[in-house]
Design an enzyme around this catalytic site. Sequence first.
Site, mmCIF file in Angstrom:
data_model
loop_
_atom_site.group_PDB
_atom_site.id
_atom_site.type_symbol
_atom_site.label_atom_id
_atom_site.label_comp_id
_atom_site.label_asym_id
_atom_site.label_seq_id
_atom_site.Cartn_x
_atom_site.Cartn_y
_atom_site.Cartn_z
ATOM 1 N N ARG A 118 0.748 -1.161 0.043
ATOM 2 C CA ARG A 118 0.217 0.139 0.056
ATOM 3 C C ARG A 118 0.899 1.196 -0.030
ATOM 4 O O ARG A 118 2.093 1.465 0.517
ATOM 5 C CB ARG A 118 -0.985 -0.109 1.124
ATOM 6 C CG ARG A 118 -1.906 -1.009 1.469
ATOM 7 C CD ARG A 118 -2.833 -0.682 2.391
ATOM 8 N NE ARG A 118 -3.765 -1.910 2.749
ATOM 9 C CZ ARG A 118 -4.328 -2.067 3.907
ATOM 10 N NH1 ARG A 118 -4.334 -1.321 4.845
ATOM 11 N NH2 ARG A 118 -5.221 -3.187 3.954
ATOM 12 N N THR A 119 0.196 2.120 -0.807
ATOM 13 C CA THR A 119 1.095 3.602 -0.716
ATOM 14 C C THR A 119 0.944 4.216 0.726
ATOM 15 O O THR A 119 -0.176 4.397 1.201
ATOM 16 C CB THR A 119 0.353 4.711 -1.581
ATOM 17 O OG1 THR A 119 0.223 3.933 -3.100
ATOM 18 C CG2 THR A 119 1.143 5.953 -1.717
ATOM 19 N N LEU A 120 2.194 4.420 1.276
ATOM 20 C CA LEU A 120 2.307 5.217 2.544
ATOM 21 C C LEU A 120 2.533 6.682 2.317
ATOM 22 O O LEU A 120 2.135 7.623 3.097
ATOM 23 C CB LEU A 120 3.272 4.517 3.507
ATOM 24 C CG LEU A 120 3.145 3.107 3.771
ATOM 25 C CD1 LEU A 120 4.459 2.681 4.429
ATOM 26 C CD2 LEU A 120 1.886 3.148 4.676
#
Lengths: 223, 245
Positions: free
Chosen positions: B22-24
Site C-alpha cells: 500500500r502507498t504510504l
Amino acid sequence: MVKQQANWSPYDNNGGSCVAIAGADYCVIAADTRMSTGYNILTREYSKICKLADKCVMASSGFQADVKALQKQLAARHLIYQHQHNKQMSCPAMAQLLSNTLYYKRFFPYYSFNVLGGLDNEGKGCVFTYDAVGSYEKVGYSSQGSGSTLITPFLDNQLKSPSPLLLPVQDAVTPLVEAEAIDLVKTVFASASERDIYTGDKIEIVVVNATGIRREYMELRKD
Amino acid sequence: MNFMASKQPENSLLGPEADSQRTLYPYVTGTSVVALKYKDGILMAADMGGSYGSTLRYKNVERMKAIGKHSLLGASGEISDFQEILRYLDDLILYDNMWDDGNSLGPKEVHNYLTRVMYNRRNKFNPLWNSLVLGGIKNGQKYLGTVSMIGVNFEDDHVATGFGNHLARPILRQEWHENLSFEDGVKLLEKCMRVLLYRDRSAINKLQIAKITEEGMTISQPYSLKTYWEFSAFENPTQGAVGSW
C-alpha cells in the site's frame, strides 16, 4: 519496530450546513453551497442537495466524496425499485433505505450528515434526520452540518415543536405557511454564516409540494 | 513439500506482507497545476519539475496530457501514480474508440471515471497520491473539474491543486471573468505561476501552458517566466534586523 501509522486520512470535512422543515402540505429543504477544506474554500457553488425521488429530497453535509457515493448508491437503488415496483419510492421508504445504506458501512462509515425531506403518502410534509451510521428519526424540522449547533436552537425557539414524549402524540409539522417557512430558513442561514466559517456564499432552497419541486437561491456572506 | 499447507492468497489484505503493497507516502512529486476556462476552451499550466523530497530530481516531466479528443488531464503529486492513471485512461479511450459508433467520451465522463477510480482506491486504503485537474470542451460545452486523492471532486470556472489553492485561487477569484481572450487567459495564468515560482519551494522556472478547444489540444514548448529580484529589501536583507541572528 513500531507499527507504521497512516500519514493520510481517508476522511475530510468539506463543511456546510443543511436544514429541512416540514409543513402541512409542503417541505422545505435547504443547504449552503460552499465547499471547504481546512481553512480554504474550494468552491462557492457546490450543491449539497440531491433529488432522490419525485417527492423526496436529501441534503447532506460532511465529506463530499462519501456524500457523492451515497447519493449515487441511493439513486441506483431507486432505479431498481422503480423497475421492480413500477412506481416511485415514497419518502418514508427512502428514509429506511438511507438508514440501511448508512449502517451497511457501520465499520467504515460514510462521513455524511443527512436530512431527508419530502411528502409522505398522504401529501403531508415529513423530515427525517440522520447521523453518520444510519440512526434516524421522523421529526418536524432538523439541521445538520457545521452550522447545526447554531441553527437548531433557533429553530427550536421559532417553531416551538411539541416534545415527542408527550401523550397523546402531537403533530410535529409546523403550522407555518410555505412562505413563512422559507423566510425562516433564509434568516437561519444568514445568522449561521455570521459565526460559522464553513457556512456562506449562497443558499439553495428546494421546496417540495403538491405541484412538484421548485428551487430558489439566496446570496450569503462570502467571507 | 507439504501439499496440505494453507497459504494466504497473494493479494490478501491481511498480514504484514500486504502493508508493503500500500502507498504510504509519495516519492517523486509534481507541484501545483492551475487551470481556467476562457472564451474558446480551457487553459492549464504546470511546471516541469519532479521533486524527490527536497531534491529537484527531474526537470523535464510533462504533467499535462491529452485524453481522447476532448479532454486534458493535469496532475500534481506522485508522478508514478499519474503514469498509472494515464495507463487506465489509455484503456478507457481505447475501448471507447473500439465501439466505433461516432460517440466519444467527453471531459465530464472522464472526470467522473477518475473520481470513481480515486475514491475506490481510497476505500481500499491504497490511494493514488495525486490531485488531478480535468478540463475540456465538447459540443461547445466547456468543463473544468478537479479530484483529490481521497475522491473529493468538484467543477468550477478555475481550479488549482496544492499550493495553487492558496496562492493562485485568490488571484483568479479577483481577476477571472467570463470569455477571457486567449492572451488574457495566458497572462492571468502566468501571473499565478509567477507567484507560485516566488513562493513555492518545489516550483521550478520551466513551465508549459496547454490549451484545449474544439479543434483539439495544443501544448506550448517549455519556457521560463521573467522574475524580478532587485527589490531593495533583498539587497541587504539583514540591514534593519535587530539581534545577532
